[in-house]
Design a protein around this motif. Sequence first.
Motif, PDB file in Angstrom:
ATOM      1  N   UNK A 130       0.814  -1.215   0.000  1.00 19.84           N
ATOM      2  CA  UNK A 130       0.000   0.000   0.000  1.00 19.84           C
ATOM      3  C   UNK A 130       0.849   1.267   0.000  1.00 19.84           C
ATOM      4  N   UNK A 131       2.120   1.151   0.421  1.00 21.71           N
ATOM      5  CA  UNK A 131       2.973   2.342   0.529  1.00 21.71           C
ATOM      6  C   UNK A 131       4.338   2.089  -0.119  1.00 21.71           C
ATOM      7  N   UNK A 162       2.679  12.038  12.136  1.00 20.33           N
ATOM      8  CA  UNK A 162       1.347  12.511  11.747  1.00 20.33           C
ATOM      9  C   UNK A 162       0.225  11.618  12.258  1.00 20.33           C
ATOM     10  N   UNK A 163       0.522  10.317  12.405  1.00 16.85           N
ATOM     11  CA  UNK A 163      -0.565   9.375  12.701  1.00 16.85           C
ATOM     12  C   UNK A 163      -0.038   8.201  13.522  1.00 16.85           C
ATOM     13  N   UNK A 164      -0.781   7.861  14.578  1.00 12.05           N
ATOM     14  CA  UNK A 164      -0.514   6.670  15.384  1.00 12.05           C
ATOM     15  C   UNK A 164      -1.741   5.778  15.330  1.00 12.05           C
ATOM     16  N   UNK A 218      -6.757   6.069   2.790  1.00 14.45           N
ATOM     17  CA  UNK A 218      -7.358   7.380   3.032  1.00 14.45           C
ATOM     18  C   UNK A 218      -6.277   8.414   3.349  1.00 14.45           C
ATOM     19  N   UNK A 219      -5.274   8.014   4.109  1.00 13.53           N
ATOM     20  CA  UNK A 219      -4.187   8.917   4.489  1.00 13.53           C
ATOM     21  C   UNK A 219      -3.417   9.394   3.249  1.00 13.53           C
ATOM     22  N   UNK A 220      -3.136   8.472   2.344  1.00 13.99           N
ATOM     23  CA  UNK A 220      -2.386   8.834   1.144  1.00 13.99           C
ATOM     24  C   UNK A 220      -3.198   9.723   0.201  1.00 13.99           C
ATOM     25  N   UNK A 221      -4.523   9.547   0.209  1.00 13.73           N
ATOM     26  CA  UNK A 221      -5.383  10.359  -0.661  1.00 13.73           C
ATOM     27  C   UNK A 221      -5.724  11.714  -0.054  1.00 13.73           C
TER      28      UNK A 221
END
Length: 320
Positions: free
Chosen positions: A23-24, A67-69, A302-305
Amino acid sequence: MMARTMVINKALDETLLQEIEQEIPGWHVIATKNTDKIADELAEAEIILHWKQAIEPIILEQNKQLKWIQTWSAGVNSLPLEALEQKNVTLTSATGVHAYSISETIFAFMLGLTRKMNAYVRGQANKEWHHADLKLEIHNKTIGILGVGAIGQETAKIAKAFSMNVLGLRHSGKETAYVDEMYTPDQLATFLPECDYVVITLPLTEATEGMFNNEAFRLMKDSAILINIGRGPIVDEEALVQALEKGEIAGAGLDVFQVEPLPKESPLWEMENVMITPHTAGSTEHYDERVVRDIVIPNIRQYLKQGEPSVNVVDYHKGY
């Protein structure tokens, strides 16, 4: 340009790790439960999957990119919420992955205490043949569920298979399937006297801490059974012990406690009308795959978009 970094603070199955990496593409992804060896990566991580208390100093003092946990638990009360909010870190939880396993544990407690399985296990250990005054059943009784999220809804669904009357209590008061009547927290004094089984699935917040005190137990039926799979501090254990000793309630099934592990000197260990499990209600063979496939991967996309995940985002002000 340096690769963006994701740290996974646990050893994941290789298949699940590959699914995340797909995904990344181009990201630096490191997965290990040995956090001592990845201090540099933690200081540079943009995304962290699975919070550990040991990483807190690095995250709060050194990391400027986070940014995100994503936690691996539903409860987030053990995290430094105020500090993370100040750092503008988005926090997502594992709420929802426990619905099957925890609802099964809830009914194991309910059936075990109602059908005297706890007494019979002790009898088997001592080779004692004793009826134990078995007489109760759960069919057509009333179950009250505090916290009607994924776990509460699954519990309500199963309760209907036993022809139970289902009462729910939630902050919003919003009705949902399988719940016959919904209450709000300010109606607790009306809710508790109606219940043969009281099931706590709530998160620990300022509002829920100590909710079950002497007054709450006095409101319950003397034939009622308390089940707590939420968080230990929601129940005042001293008040619970007193209620059990005085016969204000009939029994308790407990998976969570004010102090864990439960101290050996706790009187709860020796009480015949108490069943104890060591905070294992959510344990399941499918845990990691549900977190990864149902929460992490949709959130990565969702994070990447959009720059933000959207599944199970924690409201810092509510604490869940």
